[in-house]
Design a protein around this motif. Structure first.
Motif, short mmCIF file in Angstrom:
data_model
loop_
_atom_site.label_atom_id
_atom_site.label_comp_id
_atom_site.label_asym_id
_atom_site.label_seq_id
_atom_site.Cartn_x
_atom_site.Cartn_y
_atom_site.Cartn_z
N LYS A 359 -5.62 -7.63 2.04
CA LYS A 359 -6.33 -8.88 2.32
C LYS A 359 -7.71 -8.89 1.65
O LYS A 359 -8.56 -9.72 1.97
CB LYS A 359 -6.48 -9.07 3.84
N ALA A 360 -7.91 -7.98 0.72
CA ALA A 360 -9.16 -7.92 -0.02
C ALA A 360 -9.29 -9.18 -0.88
O ALA A 360 -8.30 -9.81 -1.25
CB ALA A 360 -9.19 -6.68 -0.90
N ALA A 361 -10.55 -9.51 -1.20
CA ALA A 361 -10.80 -10.74 -1.97
C ALA A 361 -10.15 -10.68 -3.34
O ALA A 361 -9.70 -11.70 -3.87
CB ALA A 361 -12.30 -10.95 -2.10
N GLN A 362 -10.08 -9.50 -3.94
CA GLN A 362 -9.48 -9.35 -5.26
C GLN A 362 -8.40 -8.28 -5.23
O GLN A 362 -8.60 -7.21 -4.66
CB GLN A 362 -10.52 -8.96 -6.30
N VAL A 363 -7.26 -8.57 -5.82
CA VAL A 363 -6.20 -7.59 -6.03
C VAL A 363 -5.78 -7.73 -7.49
O VAL A 363 -5.08 -8.67 -7.86
CB VAL A 363 -5.00 -7.82 -5.09
N ASN A 364 -6.23 -6.83 -8.33
CA ASN A 364 -5.98 -6.91 -9.77
C ASN A 364 -5.44 -5.57 -10.25
O ASN A 364 -6.04 -4.52 -10.01
CB ASN A 364 -7.28 -7.21 -10.53
N HIS A 365 -4.32 -5.59 -10.91
CA HIS A 365 -3.76 -4.36 -11.47
C HIS A 365 -2.88 -4.70 -12.67
O HIS A 365 -2.63 -5.88 -12.95
CB HIS A 365 -2.96 -3.58 -10.41
N TYR A 366 -2.41 -3.67 -13.35
CA TYR A 366 -1.62 -3.86 -14.56
C TYR A 366 -0.16 -3.42 -14.39
O TYR A 366 0.54 -3.20 -15.38
CB TYR A 366 -2.26 -3.11 -15.73
N HIS A 367 0.31 -3.28 -13.15
CA HIS A 367 1.72 -2.99 -12.94
C HIS A 367 2.54 -4.21 -13.34
O HIS A 367 2.23 -5.34 -12.92
CB HIS A 367 2.00 -2.65 -11.48
N LYS A 368 3.60 -4.00 -14.10
CA LYS A 368 4.36 -5.14 -14.62
C LYS A 368 5.84 -5.03 -14.29
O LYS A 368 6.40 -3.94 -14.17
CB LYS A 368 4.20 -5.22 -16.15
N ASP A 369 6.46 -6.18 -14.16
CA ASP A 369 7.90 -6.36 -14.14
C ASP A 369 8.61 -5.42 -13.15
O ASP A 369 8.03 -5.02 -12.15
CB ASP A 369 8.46 -6.21 -15.56
N GLY A 370 9.88 -5.09 -13.41
CA GLY A 370 10.64 -4.30 -12.46
C GLY A 370 11.22 -5.17 -11.35
O GLY A 370 10.94 -6.36 -11.24
N SER A 371 12.06 -4.56 -10.52
CA SER A 371 12.68 -5.29 -9.42
C SER A 371 11.60 -5.80 -8.47
O SER A 371 10.55 -5.19 -8.30
CB SER A 371 13.64 -4.37 -8.65
N MET A 372 11.89 -6.94 -7.86
CA MET A 372 10.98 -7.57 -6.89
C MET A 372 9.70 -8.11 -7.53
O MET A 372 8.69 -8.27 -6.86
CB MET A 372 10.61 -6.61 -5.76
N ARG A 373 9.72 -8.44 -8.79
CA ARG A 373 8.55 -9.08 -9.40
C ARG A 373 8.60 -10.56 -9.00
O ARG A 373 9.00 -11.43 -9.77
CB ARG A 373 8.57 -8.91 -10.91
N PHE A 374 8.21 -10.84 -7.76
CA PHE A 374 8.31 -12.18 -7.21
C PHE A 374 6.97 -12.89 -7.18
O PHE A 374 6.78 -13.89 -6.50
CB PHE A 374 8.90 -12.15 -5.80
#
Length: 518
Positions: A359-374
């Motif tokens: 619930k943090a104000a920012q959630v930024n990362h570079y994980h990409k694609d894969g199952s459950m990329r919803f």
């Protein structure tokens, strides 16, 4: 009667019928083109996800943690930054060994896990209702769990395997003593403590590091079931914990725990007569007293159990600035294994599910694609999908770097190259028990060891002998009485208070998780 909303497919198309298959004629057969039927059946086939390898049976609530004391001298973690500060929390309690359909009131260690949705991201306190564990090195953990699960031939639980393993690992005796004591079957999660168990670290704004232990003390008091109570209850319901928790919340009886920490200055770790990073050991409260931090109150039943409890993924790898790890070998391994188990059980992007999403104000990362990329995670900038980049993508913040962790020593598989005292602390625990508690301890052993071979029993008696001769003699006598069908040790449903609650033990030994100060 008000109009009801229209039933649709998961793609949003209206459904003409939710009762009758599309058939060729009145009697059928069913047509393969009835995709609504196929979708309904296919989804049902997938409504159960793999259960957890351990801690499969669990119960959870939502609530709030409130800071009541200032501990900023020990940590710069923002959730502890000021008195009165509140943080949303998701809890999950569980049994360790049983499958998802196991009875709630079985004798077992209980998991005690909390997810704090802090402004700096999620902090997970993934613990148990005991301050110690069976083993100190994760190399032994898969083997230990194999002994708790079903025998590959009989497909039954194997007391022989359990005690055979424990007898070969004397470090287990501290935890086994707790398991076989009154606290082996808490009445429900509201009447048990929770512990981080491991040694963790905190650091303050000045960069000073402290070693810490987390203790969540129940405000409801300790209550337990005897074996006889448990057997009677399980005959009526296998869901007693879920019933107690759900009904308590619905009745406005919100359970509470007080968070305390033990704090050890970093340099003290070099001076203690025990290894402060050994998961089979506790820190004497006379040396490192409990320091109050805040209050945990669980007040809400999740609207959807599967979404918020079954999908919950707790991991010690989830830390926030101001809280970190220690050289604890078991903790170091759990940092990897828990998150990896969640990726297998829930999917690649398990942390984006509602129960786990920060619930943090920012959630930024570079994980990409894969199952459950919803979900999208391009930060509104689809060109910034790698790092470093020229497109103003998110970058690391050096200001949250923890201070250096001092380490020393040569690389080796140290094992038992150094002498480890596995008996003093369980001896202190045993000596705290009243005569009634000892008698129930012996009886609980007799019930658990009934199917165990005599050779394994003798090896376990030898371990108990090193803890205390009276301990070994009492268990032996109870087992022999059980073997001869003589009820020499009565089991009662009386619930006497323990040394902690009676407060009659010496000041340095007031709780089952303490040993005398050195």
């Amino acid at each position: 009667m008000a109009d009801k909303p229209t039933l649709t497919t998961s793609a949003g198309a209206p459904v003409p019928s939710n009762e009758h298959s599309l058939t060729a004629g009145q009697r059928g057969p069913v047509l393969m083109q009835d995709y609504q039927l196929l979708e309904k059946l296919a989804h049902q086939n997938r409504e159960r996800i793999p259960e957890r390898t351990v801690h499969a049976k669990g119960w959870g609530l939502q609530g709030t943690f409130t800071v009541t004391k200032d501990i900023t001298r020990y940590t710069c973690a923002k959730l502890f930054s000021e008195i009165g500060k509140k943080t949303e929390v998701l809890s999950r309690w569980s049994t360790v060994a049983g499958e998802a359909g196991a009875a709630d009131a079985e004798r077992d260690v209980r998991g005690f896990s909390l997810k704090f949705y802090t402004e700096d991201g999620n902090w997970d306190m993934v613990g148990n209702n005991t301050p110690v564990f069976f083993v100190r090195d994760a190399y032994k953990f898969p083997d230990f769990i194999h002994t708790q699960k079903r025998h590959p031939k009989t497909n039954l639980r194997s007391p022989e395997a359990m005690f055979d393993f424990w007898a070969a690992q004397p470090e287990c005796v501290h935890q086994v003593t707790i398991l076989m004591s009154d606290r082996g079957i808490p009445k429900n999660p509201m009447h048990m403590n929770g512990y981080g168990s491991h040694t963790f670290s905190m650091w303050n704004e000045a960069g000073e590091r402290f070693w810490v232990k987390f203790h969540f003390k129940t405000q409801q008091g300790h209550k337990f079931y005897t074996n006889a109570d448990s057997e009677k209850l399980i005959g009526k319901t296998r869901e007693s914990y879920q019933e107690d928790l759900y009904n308590a919340i619905e009745n406005g009886e919100f359970p509470k725990w007080t968070l305390f920490i033990q704090v050890m200055p970093e340099e003290d770790a070099l001076k203690t007569p025990y290894n402060p990073f050994d998961l089979t050991k506790v820190w004497p409260h006379g040396d490192y007293p409990l320091i109050e931090v805040g209050e945990l109150e669980m007040h809400t039943n999740p609207e959807n159990y599967f979404q918020m409890v079954e999908n919950a993924a707790f991991s010690p790898s989830n830390i926030v600035p101001g809280i970190s790890f220690s050289p604890d070998k078991m903790l170091q391994a759990r940092v990897f294994s828990y998150a990896d188990a969640h990726r297998y059980r829930l999917g690649t992007h398990y942390e984006a599910l509602p129960a786990n999403a920060p619930k943090a104000a920012q959630v930024n990362h570079y994980h990409k694609d894969g199952s459950m990329r919803f979900f999208t995670n391009d930060f509104g900038n689809p060109d910034a999908y790698y790092e470093p980049n020229q497109y103003e993508g998110p970058v690391a913040d050096a200001s949250v770097q923890e201070p250096p962790l001092r380490i020393d020593g040569d690389m080796n598989r140290y094992g038992n190259a150094q002498e480890v005292d596995d008996y003093t602390q369980p001896r202190a625990l045993y000596e705290m028990f009243s005569d009634e508690q000892k008698q129930r301890l012996y009886s609980n052993y007799a019930a658990a060891m009934g199917p165990v071979s005599q050779g394994v029993k003798e090896r376990w008696y030898a371990v108990l002998e090193k803890v205390h001769p009276e301990y070994a003699a009492g268990v032996r006598k109870a087992c022999e009485a059980m073997d001869s069908d003589v009820n020499a040790v009565p089991i009662t449903s009386e619930t006497p208070t323990d040394a902690e609650d009676r407060n009659t033990a010496p000041d340095t030994v007031k709780a089952h998780d303490e040993v005398p100060a050195k």
